[in-house]
Design an enzyme around this catalytic site. Sequence first.
Site, mmCIF file in Angstrom:
data_model
loop_
_atom_site.group_PDB
_atom_site.id
_atom_site.type_symbol
_atom_site.label_atom_id
_atom_site.label_comp_id
_atom_site.label_asym_id
_atom_site.label_seq_id
_atom_site.Cartn_x
_atom_site.Cartn_y
_atom_site.Cartn_z
ATOM 1 C CD GLN A 83 -7.583 -0.792 7.420
ATOM 2 O OE1 GLN A 83 -7.955 -1.860 7.884
ATOM 3 N NE2 GLN A 83 -6.366 -0.452 7.606
ATOM 4 N N GLY B 26 0.914 -1.161 -0.120
ATOM 5 C CA GLY B 26 -0.033 0.110 -0.081
ATOM 6 C C GLY B 26 0.857 1.378 -0.059
ATOM 7 C CB THR B 27 3.900 2.434 1.931
ATOM 8 O OG1 THR B 27 3.243 1.814 3.139
ATOM 9 C CG2 THR B 27 4.875 3.445 1.889
ATOM 10 C CG HIS C 255 -0.093 -6.554 5.028
ATOM 11 N ND1 HIS C 255 -0.121 -6.135 6.359
ATOM 12 C CD2 HIS C 255 0.537 -5.293 4.442
ATOM 13 C CE1 HIS C 255 0.086 -4.973 6.572
ATOM 14 N NE2 HIS C 255 0.444 -4.305 5.239
ATOM 15 C CB SER D 54 -2.032 -3.138 1.027
ATOM 16 O OG SER D 54 -1.085 -4.021 1.584
ATOM 17 C CB CYS E 133 1.872 3.402 10.817
ATOM 18 S SG CYS E 133 0.579 2.277 9.840
ATOM 19 C CG ASN F 271 -5.517 4.067 8.944
ATOM 20 O OD1 ASN F 271 -5.839 4.780 8.166
ATOM 21 N ND2 ASN F 271 -4.358 3.827 9.419
HETATM 22 C C1 LIG Z 1 -1.943 -0.374 6.078
HETATM 23 C C2 LIG Z 1 -2.415 0.783 5.051
HETATM 24 C C3 LIG Z 1 -1.280 1.448 4.401
HETATM 25 C C4 LIG Z 1 -0.002 1.035 3.981
HETATM 26 O O1 LIG Z 1 -0.104 -0.439 3.418
HETATM 27 P P1 LIG Z 1 1.450 -1.184 3.470
HETATM 28 O O2 LIG Z 1 0.723 -2.355 2.380
HETATM 29 O O3 LIG Z 1 1.352 -1.660 4.875
HETATM 30 O O4 LIG Z 1 2.496 -0.643 3.037
HETATM 31 C C5 LIG Z 1 -1.843 2.474 3.402
HETATM 32 N N1 LIG Z 1 -2.975 3.039 3.560
HETATM 33 C C6 LIG Z 1 -3.893 2.571 4.554
HETATM 34 C C7 LIG Z 1 -5.342 3.254 4.827
HETATM 35 C C8 LIG Z 1 -3.459 1.521 5.427
HETATM 36 O O5 LIG Z 1 -4.530 0.994 6.343
#
Ligand SMILES: *Cc1c(COP(=O)(O)O)cnc(C)c1O
Length: 383
Positions: free
Chosen positions: A179, A71-72, A201, A199, A324, A151
């Site tokens: 999310q 996601g990042t 995970h 993402s 985070c 999130n």
């Molecule tokens: C977890 C999250 C991310 C980051 O995703 P990663 O795969 O952990 O890098 C970005 N945006 C939101 C809203 C998230 O909950």
Amino acid sequence: MKKIYLDHAATTPVAKEVLETMKPYFSEKFGNASTLYSIGKEAKEALNRSRKTIARIINARANEIIFTSGGTESDNLAIKGIAFANKDKGNHIITSKIEHKAIINTCKWLEKQGFKVTYVSVDKNGLINPEDIERAITNKTIIVSIMQANNEIGTIQNLAEIGKICRKHKIYFHTDAVQSFCKIPINVKSMYIDILSASSHKIYGPKGVGMLYINRKVNIDPLLHGGNHEYGMRSGTENIAGIVGFAKAAEIISQNMKKEGERQIKLRDKLITEVNKIKDAHFNGHPTQRLPNNINFWFKGVEGEALLFRLDGKNICASTQSACSSYELKPSHVLTAIGLAAEQSHGSLRFTLGKDNKEQDIDYVIEVLPKIIKSLRRISPFK
Ligand SMILES: *Cc1c(COP(=O)(O)O)cnc(C)c1O
């Protein structure tokens, strides 16, 4: 005693079927998708199938999906990629005060490079007024980025309304759907979404895999240059096992989305009702327009971290603010944006449900939480 895991917004365990689907791609199906012999083609086919699976869920085309490391990275690529490619059109970005750090910190960095960013406010429930987006638009605006669901507090935004405004003004609309992906419906056509991050995970897939939907009409630069993998948008040999796992997870979770959502809403609302009975417990987020699995409160005179340790002692995994930023002592930017003072924000607690949580888990929390809070308040320095 078994752990009661109630932090699915932070991450989720890899589902058994997902792991089984991934395994061959570490060993006998180890091929590089760019090679021409059969094991390479096998990898290429797995990659294409995964693209189709993910595309179907959001109503996109397979060739509009590119895989990333999470996601990042997807958020960074969306915002920076569009900012860099459209400098001739303008230098203004619109986002909100409650975005994930992957968006906020990308925007802050772009401000240092000369871009201008408007961080739109939210109301006390965490909702953005789409009219505020429209008012923020200038003739220099190139992208609007608004998350589908938050999130921390679970609030779901009115994406279609925001998307419609962006389309009317011919501005790219990005949404961070990390999310909410596979938890609530999303449709890139009916919601006028040009770019979307998700993402693996967060939906029972492996860590380190994500995707970015990019509408074919979007003018965007890659961040990684090299062998032109992923339609030139993300060079680097593809993480086939991870991608296959991500697609499998998305397929399983999205198939059961409606039923599982309804099941979680019942558990969520039971927990909310009971926690509300605790003295000086304050509910955070929107009462109805919220993720089926999110429960967020703050407790007067209680320190969130202390609460987490006590819950952990009772085998309950929860979260205060967002995982985070739990190493930062600053109050959550999301809770600040919905109007909480620093000391209120430090007393916050988030539970996020998952597919394996049962009603007994909720009942157990309802049994132990009030006692822990009472005991912490007896020793609290904030009284
Ligand atoms: C977890 C999250 C991310 C980051 O995703 P990663 O795969 O952990 O890098 C970005 N945006 C939101 C809203 C998230 O909950």
